[in-house]
Design a protein around this motif. Structure first.
Motif, PDB file in Angstrom:
ATOM      1  N   ILE A   1      27.779  26.360  33.335  1.00 43.72           N
ATOM      2  CA  ILE A   1      27.700  27.600  33.813  1.00 43.72           C
ATOM      3  C   ILE A   1      26.324  28.728  33.012  1.00 43.72           C
ATOM      4  CG2 ILE A   1      28.763  29.511  34.376  1.00 43.72           C
ATOM      5  CD1 ILE A   1      30.990  28.098  35.037  1.00 43.72           C
ATOM      6  N   LEU A   2      25.326  28.860  33.622  1.00 43.86           N
ATOM      7  CA  LEU A   2      24.084  29.691  32.835  1.00 43.86           C
ATOM      8  C   LEU A   2      24.160  31.209  33.480  1.00 43.86           C
ATOM      9  CD1 LEU A   2      22.056  26.933  32.692  1.00 43.86           C
ATOM     10  CD2 LEU A   2      23.945  27.024  31.310  1.00 43.86           C
ATOM     11  N   GLY A   3      24.359  32.046  32.326  1.00 45.65           N
ATOM     12  CA  GLY A   3      24.280  33.205  32.824  1.00 45.65           C
ATOM     13  C   GLY A   3      22.391  34.080  32.594  1.00 45.65           C
ATOM     14  N   PHE A   4      21.881  34.475  33.067  1.00 44.07           N
ATOM     15  CA  PHE A   4      20.539  34.995  33.175  1.00 44.07           C
ATOM     16  C   PHE A   4      20.717  37.360  33.402  1.00 44.07           C
ATOM     17  CE2 PHE A   4      19.995  30.657  32.846  1.00 44.07           C
ATOM     18  CZ  PHE A   4      19.285  30.767  31.652  1.00 44.07           C
ATOM     19  N   GLN A   5      19.701  37.703  32.300  1.00 43.28           N
ATOM     20  CA  GLN A   5      20.173  38.911  33.068  1.00 43.28           C
ATOM     21  C   GLN A   5      18.960  39.302  34.529  1.00 43.28           C
ATOM     22  OE1 GLN A   5      18.185  41.398  30.177  1.00 43.28           O
ATOM     23  NE2 GLN A   5      20.096  41.627  28.724  1.00 43.28           N
ATOM     24  N   THR A   6      18.197  38.526  34.660  1.00 44.58           N
ATOM     25  CA  THR A   6      17.898  38.774  36.376  1.00 44.58           C
ATOM     26  C   THR A   6      16.649  37.328  36.012  1.00 44.58           C
ATOM     27  OG1 THR A   6      16.016  40.182  37.258  1.00 44.58           O
ATOM     28  CG2 THR A   6      15.255  39.681  34.842  1.00 44.58           C
TER      29      THR A   6
ATOM     30  N   GLY B   1      24.779  31.793  28.058  1.00 50.08           N
ATOM     31  CA  GLY B   1      23.883  33.024  28.239  1.00 50.08           C
ATOM     32  C   GLY B   1      22.462  33.438  27.680  1.00 50.08           C
ATOM     33  N   GLY B   2      21.862  33.649  28.790  1.00 52.79           N
ATOM     34  CA  GLY B   2      20.421  34.197  28.447  1.00 52.79           C
ATOM     35  C   GLY B   2      19.954  33.082  26.947  1.00 52.79           C
TER      36      GLY B   2
ATOM     37  N   ALA C   1      24.103  32.490  37.041  1.00 51.30           N
ATOM     38  CA  ALA C   1      24.212  34.090  37.648  1.00 51.30           C
ATOM     39  C   ALA C   1      23.383  34.788  36.714  1.00 51.30           C
ATOM     40  CB  ALA C   1      25.462  34.371  36.737  1.00 51.30           C
ATOM     41  N   THR C   2      23.055  35.337  37.329  1.00 48.96           N
ATOM     42  CA  THR C   2      21.997  36.998  36.836  1.00 48.96           C
ATOM     43  C   THR C   2      23.112  38.143  37.281  1.00 48.96           C
ATOM     44  OG1 THR C   2      21.228  36.947  38.994  1.00 48.96           O
ATOM     45  CG2 THR C   2      20.115  35.772  37.641  1.00 48.96           C
ATOM     46  N   ASN C   3      22.761  38.943  36.314  1.00 49.78           N
ATOM     47  CA  ASN C   3      23.551  40.110  36.056  1.00 49.78           C
ATOM     48  C   ASN C   3      23.207  40.713  37.239  1.00 49.78           C
ATOM     49  OD1 ASN C   3      24.260  38.987  33.744  1.00 49.78           O
ATOM     50  ND2 ASN C   3      23.615  40.949  32.435  1.00 49.78           N
ATOM     51  N   ASP C   4      21.900  41.147  37.756  1.00 50.88           N
ATOM     52  CA  ASP C   4      21.693  42.015  38.663  1.00 50.88           C
ATOM     53  C   ASP C   4      21.441  41.181  39.940  1.00 50.88           C
ATOM     54  OD1 ASP C   4      19.777  40.386  38.566  1.00 50.88           O
ATOM     55  OD2 ASP C   4      17.924  42.039  38.701  1.00 50.88           O
ATOM     56  N   GLY C   5      22.191  40.366  40.413  1.00 50.81           N
ATOM     57  CA  GLY C   5      22.332  39.513  41.495  1.00 50.81           C
ATOM     58  C   GLY C   5      20.946  39.265  41.870  1.00 50.81           C
TER      59      GLY C   5
END
Lengths: 255, 304
Positions: free
Chosen positions: A139-144, A115-116, A163-167
């Motif tokens: 699987i990598l997540g970011f805010q935007t 994540g981030g 994935a992004t938090n805001d899609g």
């Protein structure tokens, strides 16, 4: 053994919003640097900044003795770092902390969840795993969308889900939402990111074997000052800088 | 150049020692250099039982300094004696044990337990920790309590007692006088100044404990002033500390009246700071016209 190294900046590039990739040339061999470890960087030339900044290691080019770090500018220290130029010197303690114990693990398939700014150490890990013949799903997540980085680099090593938090890019939501959607099979998981994400990941994967890497405000970075501790399941405590930053997912209690 | 200094219970080959809380129990820094080089080592505070300390974040950087609120995390005095002190016996370097507590009885108990080891050359009585709910700094800000805890720990102890003073007082001389009259063999000064840092984004104090102790070069002038004032009135030796980062700083502390010094926060910036200061001290003393460390002690005082 941790040493104090005089590194030379060979490259400094903004790769995403507030996110920089820096190449640091070492005068000494980098062969002892393991995935998951960090370098503890002195900020400035005087005594204005008394605390070093712990930055995870994103990759190491051993043949050229280059350590690659990726950091996000969140305050004065990382802001200073982002403004340094090719040829400038960096004083760093390295290699610090524990690593992902991949040489002790037998596996065919690894799941990486980042994540981030927790994504970078997983890149060095992914390369090491692929070198050992392990197939890697990330699987990598970011805010935007503007904060996404290293998607292609991870794609070169295996299947990648973003994935992004805001899609605004990839899947909308959290890394755990992707995990639930794809239900990947794996032998071990390895995760690094902000503590709320790690709490979600360890809860979601609580019956699976895995390792997590933590971040915290640090003092000495070598285990002497007790600034970065967290409780462990055996009733004691662990120092993130010295016993971590990588822990068995069941070893520590996340706040 | 003679760097040796002699203090009650302590024959130091040089006046440089790492400060309590900034050096753990020595093990980590022994990976960087030979601890035999140090004048002494002041180990992390000991309490009667093991303490976990405060929630994190426990540190925050400030301009030329840092705030900490560790909260006296330690394995308890018995474990320190059994597990930590034996490791330091490999070195020909005196160990000073920092003693903390929530009550006078706890201080007494820790000091008494330390009689079970021969590995402690002196006690630094910590009546100035700002980061614990009970005890700590309250003993260091009330002259009566400071005197009482000094007297009672002294009675339980078989090694010289250095009382570590808090700078969070209006009149440092009053407290120093109280502990000197209560039997302190020396003073250790200064501990951290209480402070706070608020994060603009979250609008909350960065430290989980909200308030922490400020250390580093930012507090050096306060330390120099307090040591100078105390030296003018009280005639027991002083171990000086507060923001030392170089040999010139050490000389300034000696001039103010310190007999030896401790280096704290600077260890985090540079793990080699203590041996580096020790190696550059002779040149700095010589440059400013001193032939030994002893020669410089108190020379900043002008008696009219």
């Amino acid at each position: 053994m941790i040493r104090k190294a005089n590194l030379t900046i060979a490259h400094n590039e903004k790769i995403a919003k507030s996110t920089f990739l820096m190449h640091l040339l070492s005068e000494e061999s980098t062969l002892d640097i393991q995935p998951g470890q960090f370098i503890h960087i002195k900020i400035g030339q005087d005594h204005t900044h008394m605390l070093r900044r712990p930055i995870s290691i994103a990759d190491v080019d051993h043949s050229n003795q280059i350590i690659k770090i990726i950091f996000k500018t969140v305050g004065e220290g990382t802001g200073y770092l982002s403004k340094q130029k090719t040829g400038d010197k960096i004083d760093a303690l390295l290699p610090c902390g524990s690593s992902y114990p991949i040489d002790k693990l037998t596996m065919k398939h690894a799941l990486l969840i980042g994540g981030g700014i927790g994504v970078p150490p997983l890149y060095y890990l992914a390369k090491q795993l692929v070198n050992r013949g392990v197939s890697v799903t990330s699987i990598l997540g970011f805010q935007t969308a503007s904060q996404v980085f290293f998607e292609e680099e991870f794609q070169a090593l295996g299947k990648v889900y973003i994935a992004t938090n805001d899609g605004s890019y990839g899947y909308s939501g959290f890394v755990t939402d992707i995990y639930q959607a794809i239900q990947p099979s794996f032998d071990y998981y390895f995760s690094c990111g902000p503590t709320p994400m790690l709490k979600g990941v360890t809860k979601e994967l609580e019956d699976k074997p895995g390792y997590i890497s933590l971040e915290e405000r640090m003092g000495c970075g070598v285990g002497a000052c007790f600034a970065c501790v967290l409780p462990s399941r055996d009733g004691g405590y662990k120092k993130i800088c010295q016993h971590g930053p990588v822990f068995d997912a069941n070893e520590v209690i996340l706040a | 150049m003679n760097l040796a200094v002699s203090l009650p219970g302590l024959s130091l080959k040089n006046p440089i020692m790492p400060a309590s809380g900034c050096f753990g129990f020595g093990t980590e820094y022994s990976n960087f250099y030979d601890l035999n080089q140090l004048g002494a080592i002041i180990i992390k505070a000991a309490t009667a039982e093991a303490r976990y300390g405060n929630a994190t974040p426990r540190v925050a950087e400030t301009t030329s300094g840092m705030l900490n609120a560790i909260g006296l995390q330690n394995p308890g005095v018995a474990n320190i004696i059994d597990s930590e002190l034996p490791r330091l016996q490999a070195y020909d370097t005196p160990i000073i044990a920092n003693v903390a507590g929530s009550t006078i009885e706890e201080y007494e108990m820790v000091a008494k337990t330390l009689k079970n080891t021969k590995h402690v050359a002196a006690i630094e009585l910590n009546i100035s920790c700002p980061n614990v709910k009970e005890g700590g700094v309250q003993f260091g800000t009330d002259p009566y309590l400071a005197s009482e805890v000094t007297k009672r720990v002294k009675a339980q102890s078989n090694v010289p007692l250095y009382v570590k003073l808090s700078p969070n007082v209006t009149n440092i001389v009053e407290i120093a006088d109280a502990v000197a009259k209560a039997g302190a063999d020396g003073l250790s000064m200064i501990n951290t100044l209480t402070g706070m840092k608020i994060d603009l984004q979250t609008r909350k104090p960065i430290l989980a404990n909200k308030i922490g102790g400020l250390s580093g070069p930012a507090i050096k002038p306060v330390a120099i002033r307090m040591i100078y004032q105390v030296k003018q009135h009280i005639d027991i030796p002083i171990i000086g500390m507060g923001g030392i980062t170089c040999a010139e700083d050490v000389l300034e502390f000696l001039l103010a009246g310190a007999n030896a010094v401790a280096v704290g926060t600077a260890n985090f910036e540079n793990p080699f700071i203590c041996p580096e200061i020790i190696s550059s001290l002779p040149k700095v003393l010589e440059e400013y016209g001193f032939s030994s460390v002893e020669d410089a002690i108190g020379k900043g005082h002008i008696y009219e």
